[in-house]
Design a protein around this motif. Sequence first.
Motif, mmCIF file in Angstrom:
data_model
loop_
_atom_site.group_PDB
_atom_site.id
_atom_site.type_symbol
_atom_site.label_atom_id
_atom_site.label_comp_id
_atom_site.label_asym_id
_atom_site.label_seq_id
_atom_site.Cartn_x
_atom_site.Cartn_y
_atom_site.Cartn_z
ATOM 1 N N MET A 120 0.846 -1.180 0.000
ATOM 2 C CA MET A 120 0.000 0.000 0.000
ATOM 3 C C MET A 120 0.888 1.239 0.000
ATOM 4 N N ARG A 121 0.528 2.193 -0.822
ATOM 5 C CA ARG A 121 1.287 3.440 -0.910
ATOM 6 C C ARG A 121 0.910 4.401 0.211
ATOM 7 N N LYS A 122 1.880 5.211 0.579
ATOM 8 C CA LYS A 122 1.663 6.265 1.568
ATOM 9 C C LYS A 122 1.263 7.538 0.824
ATOM 10 N N LEU A 123 0.247 8.252 1.346
ATOM 11 C CA LEU A 123 -0.228 9.487 0.734
ATOM 12 C C LEU A 123 0.050 10.661 1.669
ATOM 13 N N THR A 124 0.789 11.648 1.163
ATOM 14 C CA THR A 124 1.155 12.835 1.932
ATOM 15 C C THR A 124 0.551 14.072 1.296
ATOM 16 N N PHE A 125 -0.019 14.928 2.146
ATOM 17 C CA PHE A 125 -0.477 16.251 1.711
ATOM 18 C C PHE A 125 0.498 17.260 2.277
ATOM 19 N N GLY A 126 1.208 17.950 1.400
ATOM 20 C CA GLY A 126 2.163 18.954 1.835
ATOM 21 C C GLY A 126 2.122 20.169 0.943
ATOM 22 N N MET A 127 2.113 21.332 1.559
ATOM 23 C CA MET A 127 2.137 22.590 0.820
ATOM 24 C C MET A 127 2.696 23.679 1.724
ATOM 25 N N ASN A 128 3.070 24.789 1.112
ATOM 26 C CA ASN A 128 3.386 25.993 1.863
ATOM 27 C C ASN A 128 2.084 26.550 2.410
ATOM 28 N N LEU A 129 2.130 27.080 3.635
ATOM 29 C CA LEU A 129 0.946 27.740 4.164
ATOM 30 C C LEU A 129 1.346 28.898 5.052
ATOM 31 N N SER A 130 0.427 29.839 5.171
ATOM 32 C CA SER A 130 0.639 30.993 6.041
ATOM 33 C C SER A 130 0.406 30.555 7.482
ATOM 34 N N LEU A 131 0.866 31.361 8.421
ATOM 35 C CA LEU A 131 0.688 31.045 9.834
ATOM 36 C C LEU A 131 -0.790 30.908 10.197
ATOM 37 N N ASP A 132 -1.657 31.646 9.491
ATOM 38 C CA ASP A 132 -3.083 31.536 9.769
ATOM 39 C C ASP A 132 -3.781 30.478 8.907
ATOM 40 N N GLY A 133 -3.002 29.616 8.252
ATOM 41 C CA GLY A 133 -3.552 28.409 7.650
ATOM 42 C C GLY A 133 -3.968 28.443 6.199
ATOM 43 N N TYR A 134 -3.496 29.409 5.421
ATOM 44 C CA TYR A 134 -3.903 29.510 4.023
ATOM 45 C C TYR A 134 -2.763 29.137 3.082
ATOM 46 N N VAL A 135 -3.089 28.439 1.982
ATOM 47 C CA VAL A 135 -2.092 28.088 0.974
ATOM 48 C C VAL A 135 -1.995 29.158 -0.102
ATOM 49 N N ALA A 136 -3.006 30.005 -0.189
ATOM 50 C CA ALA A 136 -2.999 31.138 -1.118
ATOM 51 C C ALA A 136 -3.797 32.268 -0.489
ATOM 52 N N ALA A 137 -3.303 33.467 -0.669
ATOM 53 C CA ALA A 137 -4.027 34.651 -0.213
ATOM 54 C C ALA A 137 -5.146 34.947 -1.214
ATOM 55 N N PRO A 138 -6.025 35.897 -0.911
ATOM 56 C CA PRO A 138 -7.089 36.237 -1.863
ATOM 57 C C PRO A 138 -6.533 36.505 -3.255
ATOM 58 N N GLY A 139 -7.273 36.062 -4.254
ATOM 59 C CA GLY A 139 -6.843 36.229 -5.641
ATOM 60 C C GLY A 139 -5.774 35.243 -6.070
ATOM 61 N N GLY A 140 -5.503 34.240 -5.222
ATOM 62 C CA GLY A 140 -4.480 33.247 -5.552
ATOM 63 C C GLY A 140 -3.062 33.730 -5.331
ATOM 64 N N ASP A 141 -2.883 34.837 -4.630
ATOM 65 C CA ASP A 141 -1.563 35.424 -4.398
ATOM 66 C C ASP A 141 -0.678 34.473 -3.585
ATOM 67 N N LEU A 142 0.472 34.127 -4.163
ATOM 68 C CA LEU A 142 1.449 33.259 -3.508
ATOM 69 C C LEU A 142 2.763 33.977 -3.228
ATOM 70 N N SER A 143 2.797 35.273 -3.422
ATOM 71 C CA SER A 143 4.058 36.022 -3.309
ATOM 72 C C SER A 143 4.674 35.929 -1.924
ATOM 73 N N TRP A 144 3.887 35.641 -0.919
ATOM 74 C CA TRP A 144 4.376 35.512 0.453
ATOM 75 C C TRP A 144 5.172 34.223 0.674
ATOM 76 N N SER A 145 5.107 33.274 -0.264
ATOM 77 C CA SER A 145 5.713 31.958 -0.044
ATOM 78 C C SER A 145 6.951 31.694 -0.891
ATOM 79 N N THR A 146 7.636 32.744 -1.326
ATOM 80 C CA THR A 146 8.845 32.559 -2.112
ATOM 81 C C THR A 146 9.885 31.834 -1.257
ATOM 82 N N PRO A 147 10.389 30.676 -1.730
ATOM 83 C CA PRO A 147 11.274 29.871 -0.890
ATOM 84 C C PRO A 147 12.726 30.346 -0.915
ATOM 85 N N SER A 148 13.402 30.100 0.191
ATOM 86 C CA SER A 148 14.854 30.268 0.233
ATOM 87 C C SER A 148 15.464 29.154 -0.615
#
Length: 187
Positions: free
Chosen positions: A1-29
């Motif tokens: 059986m395969r393992k299924l992982t859900f992983g994404m960048n998220l804001s401290l208040d729990g969002y993966v995208a800001a309004p309008g789909g804005d992801l500019s806050w999650s630019t990675p090092s």
Amino acid sequence: MRKLTFGMNLSLDGYVAAPGGDLSWSTPSDELFQWWSDRVAATGLALYGRRLWQNLNAHWPTADQQPGATPAHIEFAGRWRDMPKVVFSSTITEVDGNARLVTGDAVAEIARLKDEDGGPMDISGPTLAAAAMQAGLIDEYALMTHPVMVGSGKPFFTALDKWVNLNLVETRTFPGGVHLTRYETGR
């Protein structure tokens, strides 16, 4: 059986995208980008919702051919292209590259894929992951929390009908105060 992982960048208040789909806050090092690249290299099958797949597919198939592409971006582009993908959508009729389209029951297909032999699976896209969460199909959560609050947008977690007990398996801090927490479900 395969393992299924859900992983994404998220804001401290729990969002993966800001309004309008804005992801500019999650630019990675560079270090965080390498972590995601290594994760893609280790993924046996990636499951995507339509919107996220379309966004990624608009960039990564040719990102290594763009002027100024860094070695890290070249590596990631190749890994992303090579990674098998399943795209779940009821609104598109075809996908390209190393992907196949599923237009039917996402939960049934994810359960079927989990029962197959093969490497680990990652699910990306909060709408698709919400269906898998509701069905109890996710084995691990990888939260890459950025030190920003965006106020609203697309949430990482969906409302659940019952509690899900989790076991902490890893923590790590990246430059810029980004914090990884990985949890396995307590089945």
